[in-house]
Design a protein around this motif. Structure first.
Motif, mmCIF file in Angstrom:
data_model
loop_
_atom_site.group_PDB
_atom_site.id
_atom_site.type_symbol
_atom_site.label_atom_id
_atom_site.label_comp_id
_atom_site.label_asym_id
_atom_site.label_seq_id
_atom_site.Cartn_x
_atom_site.Cartn_y
_atom_site.Cartn_z
ATOM 1 N N THR A 304 5.620 16.429 8.599
ATOM 2 C CA THR A 304 4.307 15.968 9.060
ATOM 3 C C THR A 304 4.315 14.474 9.361
ATOM 4 N N LEU A 305 4.870 13.670 8.440
ATOM 5 C CA LEU A 305 4.872 12.224 8.629
ATOM 6 C C LEU A 305 5.713 11.814 9.828
ATOM 7 N N GLN A 306 6.869 12.460 10.027
ATOM 8 C CA GLN A 306 7.720 12.085 11.164
ATOM 9 C C GLN A 306 7.087 12.478 12.493
ATOM 10 N N ASN A 307 6.362 13.602 12.516
ATOM 11 C CA ASN A 307 5.660 13.977 13.740
ATOM 12 C C ASN A 307 4.545 12.985 14.060
ATOM 13 N N ASN A 311 8.784 6.952 15.215
ATOM 14 C CA ASN A 311 9.728 5.829 15.228
ATOM 15 C C ASN A 311 9.870 5.168 13.859
ATOM 16 N N THR A 312 9.375 5.832 12.827
ATOM 17 C CA THR A 312 9.378 5.241 11.482
ATOM 18 C C THR A 312 10.634 5.644 10.714
ATOM 19 N N GLY A 313 11.293 4.640 10.113
ATOM 20 C CA GLY A 313 12.485 4.904 9.317
ATOM 21 C C GLY A 313 12.296 4.660 7.839
ATOM 22 N N VAL A 314 11.167 4.020 7.451
ATOM 23 C CA VAL A 314 10.912 3.686 6.055
ATOM 24 C C VAL A 314 9.470 4.051 5.729
ATOM 25 N N PHE A 315 9.301 4.842 4.664
ATOM 26 C CA PHE A 315 7.977 5.257 4.216
ATOM 27 C C PHE A 315 7.754 4.700 2.817
ATOM 28 N N LEU A 316 6.678 3.933 2.633
ATOM 29 C CA LEU A 316 6.380 3.296 1.353
ATOM 30 C C LEU A 316 5.369 4.150 0.600
ATOM 31 N N ILE A 317 5.722 4.492 -0.646
ATOM 32 C CA ILE A 317 4.901 5.362 -1.486
ATOM 33 C C ILE A 317 4.316 4.521 -2.617
ATOM 34 N N GLU A 318 2.992 4.575 -2.776
ATOM 35 C CA GLU A 318 2.302 3.733 -3.753
ATOM 36 C C GLU A 318 2.540 4.217 -5.177
ATOM 37 N N ASN A 319 2.732 3.247 -6.068
ATOM 38 C CA ASN A 319 2.973 3.549 -7.475
ATOM 39 C C ASN A 319 1.659 3.770 -8.223
ATOM 40 N N HIS A 320 1.612 4.847 -9.018
ATOM 41 C CA HIS A 320 0.474 5.118 -9.900
ATOM 42 C C HIS A 320 1.014 5.397 -11.301
ATOM 43 N N THR A 321 0.502 4.670 -12.283
ATOM 44 C CA THR A 321 0.990 4.782 -13.656
ATOM 45 C C THR A 321 0.182 5.823 -14.418
ATOM 46 N N TYR A 322 0.907 6.626 -15.193
ATOM 47 C CA TYR A 322 0.310 7.671 -16.032
ATOM 48 C C TYR A 322 0.665 7.372 -17.488
ATOM 49 N N PRO A 323 -0.167 6.589 -18.180
ATOM 50 C CA PRO A 323 0.147 6.268 -19.581
ATOM 51 C C PRO A 323 0.015 7.513 -20.454
ATOM 52 N N LYS A 324 0.758 7.498 -21.534
ATOM 53 C CA LYS A 324 0.711 8.633 -22.455
ATOM 54 C C LYS A 324 -0.556 8.556 -23.297
ATOM 55 N N LYS A 325 -1.388 9.581 -23.148
ATOM 56 C CA LYS A 325 -2.643 9.639 -23.893
ATOM 57 C C LYS A 325 -2.798 11.029 -24.497
ATOM 58 N N PRO A 326 -3.407 11.131 -25.692
ATOM 59 C CA PRO A 326 -3.668 12.470 -26.243
ATOM 60 C C PRO A 326 -4.733 13.177 -25.410
ATOM 61 N N ASP A 393 -3.497 9.747 -1.165
ATOM 62 C CA ASP A 393 -3.954 11.130 -1.259
ATOM 63 C C ASP A 393 -2.996 12.087 -0.563
ATOM 64 N N VAL A 394 -2.016 11.542 0.195
ATOM 65 C CA VAL A 394 -0.983 12.361 0.824
ATOM 66 C C VAL A 394 0.251 12.444 -0.078
ATOM 67 N N CYS A 395 0.672 11.312 -0.592
ATOM 68 C CA CYS A 395 1.826 11.263 -1.510
ATOM 69 C C CYS A 395 1.725 10.012 -2.349
ATOM 70 N N ARG A 396 1.972 10.134 -3.636
ATOM 71 C CA ARG A 396 2.013 8.970 -4.507
ATOM 72 C C ARG A 396 3.041 9.193 -5.606
ATOM 73 N N ILE A 397 3.356 8.099 -6.288
ATOM 74 C CA ILE A 397 4.338 8.158 -7.368
ATOM 75 C C ILE A 397 3.629 8.513 -8.672
ATOM 76 N N ILE A 398 4.127 9.554 -9.327
ATOM 77 C CA ILE A 398 3.726 9.840 -10.703
ATOM 78 C C ILE A 398 4.699 9.083 -11.605
ATOM 79 N N HIS A 399 4.221 7.967 -12.139
ATOM 80 C CA HIS A 399 5.064 7.068 -12.933
ATOM 81 C C HIS A 399 4.716 7.244 -14.403
#
Length: 446
Positions: A304-307, A311-326, A393-399
């Motif tokens: 989908t992204l390439q279509n 002409n894009t060769g680098v895709f930057l994915i945003e970091n999202h932190t998931y702290p450990k919580k009960p 909302d398309v792709c993000r990092i589960i950190h």
């Protein structure tokens, strides 16, 4: 008279046999002018005794380290890129020496390209570009401080990778390769590793390259199991035998000789190692999963992204932190208990911290390796084509880090159970791989 004839017949037969044998032997004798004699395999004699079998090779008469050499003809009039770690205040003119299949050693001037990102450390990732001499079918290369043959004769040579024959043999073997840039400090988070690697596999990753300085015994057992299977490629990375590597990213705060166990070098090395074998390369850490949210896997996402961005060769994915919580487990469904397995369960990381976009916020990368010449951790340094920041909302990092610098209250976090969409396949696969590596207790296996 009859006796004489009989004797002649008896003597004639052995003589004829002997003549035939001599004739056949002379026909099959090697001929120095015979062009059909096969050439010897392997490196030429001039460098066969000095080929490096290490992933880090000190360069003679310097303070520099060499890592690997690759064919790279994307820079005009240059053919070979040597990836190294150079002391920034000790750069001197160098010469590229080549082993050629005609047993000659030839030299050309070197072009030294120091990477702009080094975070203040004394040693920096450095590329050395070389032009192959005319009439040289180069198999190995090294660097010299003086261009004389005597220096070349006792040098340590690097094999030249990504040769044309290699490309024909392994062209685009994988869709996705993940590069894990550094594993050190006897790291032993087995459960997180197993869950993350199996999550990669479900997302369509074919290969994971890990640069290993040190890890714990249980994790080593798990990774050896993955290596035997062919899913993981372990690259020994004894950077601590040559330099004092930093455990942090900034020299003024953390000290040491080189940034974060040579992370910048291994990321670049992994791109070139994968350049002729993988369609895409993911540059991220083991506690990060680049997760598509509108697609079932990475290939659907990238199609989908390439279509949309051809002409894009680098895709930057945003970091999202998931702290450990009960959390209330009964509300979200049961999760397995991993008795006796070192590490923590990333499936309990369901609370997402909203990034503060008013300050610098890091991304990680999905790249087409043939578009990249130099990379840093959170962005590329030299490339062709365009870059695109993928909406979260398309792709993000589960950190899912071991610890986080902040500890926000639950009412400031967002519940995100995207990982649980895969649990029906993920959890049995994790149990299977832990059992295969003999890392589950018997009561847990049952």
């Amino acid at each position: 008279m009859d006796a004489a004839k009989s004797l002649k017949k008896k003597l004639a037969l052995p003589l004829i046999v002997a003549l035939i044998f001599i004739l056949l032997f002379s026909v099959n004798m090697p001929n120095s002018n015979n062009n059909s004699i096969p050439k010897p395999h392997g490196p030429p004699v001039v460098c066969s005794l000095g080929v490096s079998e290490q992933t880090i090779t000190p360069l003679k008469n310097t303070k520099h380290l060499l890592v690997s050499a690759y064919v790279d003809q994307r820079v005009k009039d240059l053919d070979i890129r040597i990836i190294g770690i150079f002391k920034r205040d000790s750069i001197q003119p160098l010469h590229c020496a080549f082993c050629c299949t005609n047993l000659l050693s030839k030299t050309t001037p070197a072009t030294i390209l120091q990477h702009s990102d080094h975070f203040g450390f004394p040693f920096a990732t450095t590329d050395v570009m070389c032009q192959i001499p005319q009439n040289c079918n180069a198999t190995h290369v090294t660097l010299l401080t003086t261009p004389d043959k005597e220096s070349a004769s006792d040098s340590t040579w690097l094999p030249i990778r990504n040769q044309k024959s290699d490309r024909q043999k392994e062209n685009i073997k994988f869709d996705f390769t993940v590069c894990i840039s550094s594993l050190f400090g006897d790291y032993n988070n087995v459960l997180q590793f197993a869950e993350t690697l199996e999550m990669y596999r479900l997302l369509g990753v074919n290969r994971v390259v890990i640069y290993n300085t040190s890890c714990g015994p249980e994790l080593n057992r798990l990774l050896q199991n993955y290596s035997q299977e062919g899913f993981v490629e372990m690259v020994p990375w004894p950077i601590d035998k040559h330099l004092n590597p930093s455990r942090g990213w900034l020299h003024s705060e953390h000290g040491g000789d080189v940034h974060y166990f040579g992370q910048l070098t291994t990321l670049n090395e992994c791109i070139y190692r994968s350049m002729e074998r993988s369609r895409y390369v993911l540059l991220n850490d083991i506690d990060e999963i680049l997760m598509p949210y509108q697609h079932k896997d990475l290939m659907s996402l990238m199609n989908t992204l390439q279509n949309q961005h051809p002409n894009t060769g680098v895709f930057l994915i945003e970091n999202h932190t998931y702290p450990k919580k009960p959390f209330n487990q009964s509300k979200w469904g049961p999760l397995p208990q991993w008795n006796g397995v070192p590490g923590f369960d990333i499936m309990v990381h369901i609370y997402r911290e909203e990034p503060n976009r008013n300050i610098y916020h890091p991304h990680k990368l999905i790249v087409q390796p043939r578009a990249v010449q130099q990379t840093s951790v959170h962005d590329v340094l030299k490339m062709s084509g365009a870059k695109f920041k993928v909406p979260p909302d398309v792709c993000r990092i589960i950190h899912s880090p071991i610890s986080t610098p902040t500890n926000p209250p639950l009412d400031q976090l967002h519940v995100d159970t995207r990982l649980w969409d895969f649990k029906d396949k993920l959890l049995p696969n994790v149990i299977k791989v832990l059992r295969r590596a003999e890392l589950l207790r018997s009561e847990t296996q049952n």
